[in-house]
Design an enzyme around this catalytic site. Structure first.
Site, PDB file in Angstrom:
ATOM      1  N   ARG A  48      11.518  12.501  -4.055  1.00 45.15           N
ATOM      2  CA  ARG A  48      10.112  12.986  -3.677  1.00 45.15           C
ATOM      3  C   ARG A  48       9.822  12.089  -1.883  1.00 45.15           C
ATOM      4  O   ARG A  48      10.139  10.945  -1.689  1.00 45.15           O
ATOM      5  CB  ARG A  48       8.618  12.628  -4.062  1.00 45.15           C
ATOM      6  CG  ARG A  48       8.782  11.706  -5.432  1.00 45.15           C
ATOM      7  CD  ARG A  48       7.288  11.304  -5.483  1.00 45.15           C
ATOM      8  NE  ARG A  48       6.553  11.595  -4.066  1.00 45.15           N
ATOM      9  CZ  ARG A  48       6.509  10.053  -3.562  1.00 45.15           C
ATOM     10  NH1 ARG A  48       7.770   8.775  -3.565  1.00 45.15           N
ATOM     11  NH2 ARG A  48       5.693   9.808  -2.336  1.00 45.15           N
ATOM     12  N   GLY A  49       8.440  12.908  -1.684  1.00 47.16           N
ATOM     13  CA  GLY A  49       8.094  12.561  -0.412  1.00 47.16           C
ATOM     14  C   GLY A  49       8.937  13.420   1.228  1.00 47.16           C
ATOM     15  O   GLY A  49      10.116  13.074   1.013  1.00 47.16           O
ATOM     16  N   ALA A  50       8.383  13.622   2.314  1.00 42.58           N
ATOM     17  CA  ALA A  50       8.819  14.438   2.568  1.00 42.58           C
ATOM     18  C   ALA A  50      10.602  14.017   3.548  1.00 42.58           C
ATOM     19  O   ALA A  50      11.321  14.695   3.838  1.00 42.58           O
ATOM     20  CB  ALA A  50       7.764  14.969   3.844  1.00 42.58           C
ATOM     21  N   GLN A  59       0.942   8.736  -7.951  1.00 43.49           N
ATOM     22  CA  GLN A  59       2.505   8.660  -6.753  1.00 43.49           C
ATOM     23  C   GLN A  59       1.955   7.438  -6.274  1.00 43.49           C
ATOM     24  O   GLN A  59       2.250   5.959  -5.827  1.00 43.49           O
ATOM     25  CB  GLN A  59       2.722   9.453  -5.394  1.00 43.49           C
ATOM     26  CG  GLN A  59       3.457  10.390  -6.064  1.00 43.49           C
ATOM     27  CD  GLN A  59       2.699  11.764  -6.210  1.00 43.49           C
ATOM     28  OE1 GLN A  59       1.332  11.717  -7.056  1.00 43.49           O
ATOM     29  NE2 GLN A  59       3.366  13.099  -6.666  1.00 43.49           N
ATOM     30  N   ASP A  93       3.273  15.645   5.464  1.00 43.38           N
ATOM     31  CA  ASP A  93       4.282  16.397   5.137  1.00 43.38           C
ATOM     32  C   ASP A  93       5.124  17.609   5.605  1.00 43.38           C
ATOM     33  O   ASP A  93       5.747  17.602   5.906  1.00 43.38           O
ATOM     34  CB  ASP A  93       3.805  17.092   3.352  1.00 43.38           C
ATOM     35  CG  ASP A  93       4.249  15.933   2.401  1.00 43.38           C
ATOM     36  OD1 ASP A  93       3.012  15.176   2.026  1.00 43.38           O
ATOM     37  OD2 ASP A  93       5.563  15.922   2.238  1.00 43.38           O
ATOM     38  N   ASN A 117      -0.745  16.862   3.738  1.00 45.29           N
ATOM     39  CA  ASN A 117      -0.482  15.424   2.863  1.00 45.29           C
ATOM     40  C   ASN A 117      -0.901  15.548   1.626  1.00 45.29           C
ATOM     41  O   ASN A 117      -1.177  17.341   1.084  1.00 45.29           O
ATOM     42  CB  ASN A 117      -1.130  14.313   3.945  1.00 45.29           C
ATOM     43  CG  ASN A 117      -0.311  13.284   3.011  1.00 45.29           C
ATOM     44  OD1 ASN A 117       0.393  12.858   2.888  1.00 45.29           O
ATOM     45  ND2 ASN A 117      -1.031  12.143   2.321  1.00 45.29           N
TER      46      ASN A 117
HETATM   47  O1  MRU Z   1       4.570  15.242  -3.741  1.00 41.40           O
HETATM   48  P1  MRU Z   1       4.862  13.940  -3.284  1.00 41.40           P
HETATM   49  O2  MRU Z   1       5.023  12.955  -3.442  1.00 41.40           O
HETATM   50  O3  MRU Z   1       6.148  14.181  -2.795  1.00 41.40           O
HETATM   51  O4  MRU Z   1       4.020  14.279  -1.455  1.00 41.40           O
HETATM   52  C1  MRU Z   1       4.491  13.153  -0.981  1.00 41.40           C
HETATM   53  C2  MRU Z   1       3.057  12.609   0.481  1.00 41.40           C
HETATM   54  O5  MRU Z   1       1.965  14.012   0.057  1.00 41.40           O
HETATM   55  C3  MRU Z   1       3.439  11.928   1.456  1.00 41.40           C
HETATM   56  O6  MRU Z   1       2.635  11.221   1.132  1.00 41.40           O
HETATM   57  C4  MRU Z   1       4.354  12.642   2.035  1.00 41.40           C
HETATM   58  O7  MRU Z   1       5.489  13.184   1.836  1.00 41.40           O
HETATM   59  C5  MRU Z   1       4.541  11.455   3.207  1.00 41.40           C
HETATM   60  S1  MRU Z   1       6.122  11.015   2.678  1.00 41.40           S
HETATM   61  C6  MRU Z   1       6.496   9.376   3.445  1.00 41.40           C
END
Ligand code: MRU
Length: 344
Positions: free
Chosen positions: A38-40, A191, A232, A242
């Site tokens: 996960r994470g963009a 998270q 995101d 985000n």
């Molecule tokens: O649902 P997730 O855990 O994928 O959400 C992640 C986020 O919102 C992060 O802040 C975002 O992707 C930035 S990661 C460098």
């Protein structure tokens, strides 16, 4: 062929450090959907490798069949999540490589796809390092030991490198600035509590974990000098999607006169969307709220609203730290200049 993608299963952290091995595109789709990865930026990188797994069984195809196969795989992986634009950005790069292919064999085209996935991965690592440097320069005026609040996880787990928001904190620490990081737990999937604390503790950063609802109190007490989060998707006017709760944190920061910064690579910019209102917001299962981590925390029949992301309006954002420098102030003009600026 027996290529595979080994991921750290983030759903098991921090209790267990377990590798998840994906051998086909379906398991990569599942890993992304279930937030094992996960994470963009990390979603985009995993999807790019997923395309490579998907073409392993197309090694005897002719060029047209190979390209059709890549298109289908990309369409499929694009349904795994909705909000982080890095997913679609990475898949577009993979698609483009397949459509540039000519001559040679399916084996060679597959090798080019793998090289592209590795390039996406490596470039992200580099972008994280640049974001860290620009962000640490930006925050250089903060006193040593300053309190910095972050929401969700925008660290190494979420990227190909040291992270976006967390890369800045690591760089500040390397420069001897000893940031004290206030980590929002980040409901409903935690998270912040599970992942950000895990990363920061390993790197010896001083941290305090708080429930999301405590941020206002902590700010009012004067414990937070800046907020840094990831992103995101960023629209052309600078609105930022985000993790759910980010908008609330930005609003609180404004109310307390604290600068709210976003850190993100250019792959998170979606210049095609005029404003954040156009960013699709992923809705997730009610059970994440009613039965978080397998335990009933609400009556099963209750109505639930579970958007995974929110949009922070540009006017609440003091600056966006990118690998090309800091976008400041955040306006349609400065975002357009960011988009046009060649890579550093
Ligand atoms: O649902 P997730 O855990 O994928 O959400 C992640 C986020 O919102 C992060 O802040 C975002 O992707 C930035 S990661 C460098």
């Amino acid at each position: 062929m027996d290529g595979h993608l080994a991921l750290l299963d983030q759903t098991r952290l921090p209790a267990e450090v377990v590798q998840l091995v994906c051998r086909d595109v379906q398991s990569v789709w599942q890993a992304i959907r279930r937030l094992c990865v996960r994470g963009a930026p990390a979603i985009g990188i995993a999807a790019a490798y997923g395309v490579c797994l998907g073409v392993q069984t197309a090694r005897d195809a002719d060029l047209a069949a190979f390209q059709t196969r890549v298109d289908k795989i990309c369409d499929y992986l694009a349904t795994s999540r909705q909000t982080a634009v890095n997913l679609f950005w990475a898949l577009d790069r993979m698609r483009a490589v397949a459509h540039q292919a000519a001559g040679c064999s399916a084996r060679e085209w597959a090798a080019r796809l793998l090289a592209e996935a590795q390039a996406i991965h490596q470039e992200d690592r580099q972008m994280c390092a640049e974001i860290g440097r620009h962000g640490a320069d930006l925050l250089a005026e903060l006193p040593a030991g300053a309190g910095i609040l972050t929401h969700c996880n925008a660290g190494a787990l979420a990227t190909g490198g040291d992270g976006t928001a967390l890369s800045i904190l690591f760089e500040l620490a390397r420069r001897g600035r000893r940031p004290h990081v206030w980590v929002d737990e980040t409901r409903p999937l935690l998270q912040g509590a599970r992942l950000t604390t895990w990363e920061l503790l390993q790197r010896g950063i001083e941290i305090t974990l708080i429930c999301d609802s405590m941020a206002a109190h902590v700010m009012r007490q004067g414990n937070v000098q800046a907020v840094v989060t990831g992103a995101d998707r960023i629209a052309a006017n600078g609105d930022v999607a985000n993790k759910i709760g980010t908008y609330g944190v930005a609003t609180l920061a404004k109310a307390h006169g604290i600068a709210f910064y976003v850190a993100a690579p250019t792959s998170t910019l979606d210049i095609a969307l005029a404003t954040g209102d156009q960013i699709p917001i992923e809705q997730r299962a009610a059970e994440e709220i009613t039965h978080g981590f397998g335990r009933a925390t609400a009556p099963a029949e209750v109505a639930v609203y579970n958007p995974a992301f929110d949009v922070t309006p540009a006017e609440l954002i003091a600056g966006i730290v990118t690998e090309k420098g800091v976008v400041q102030p955040v306006t349609p003009a400065t975002i357009a200049a960011w988009a046009a600026r060649p890579p550093a």
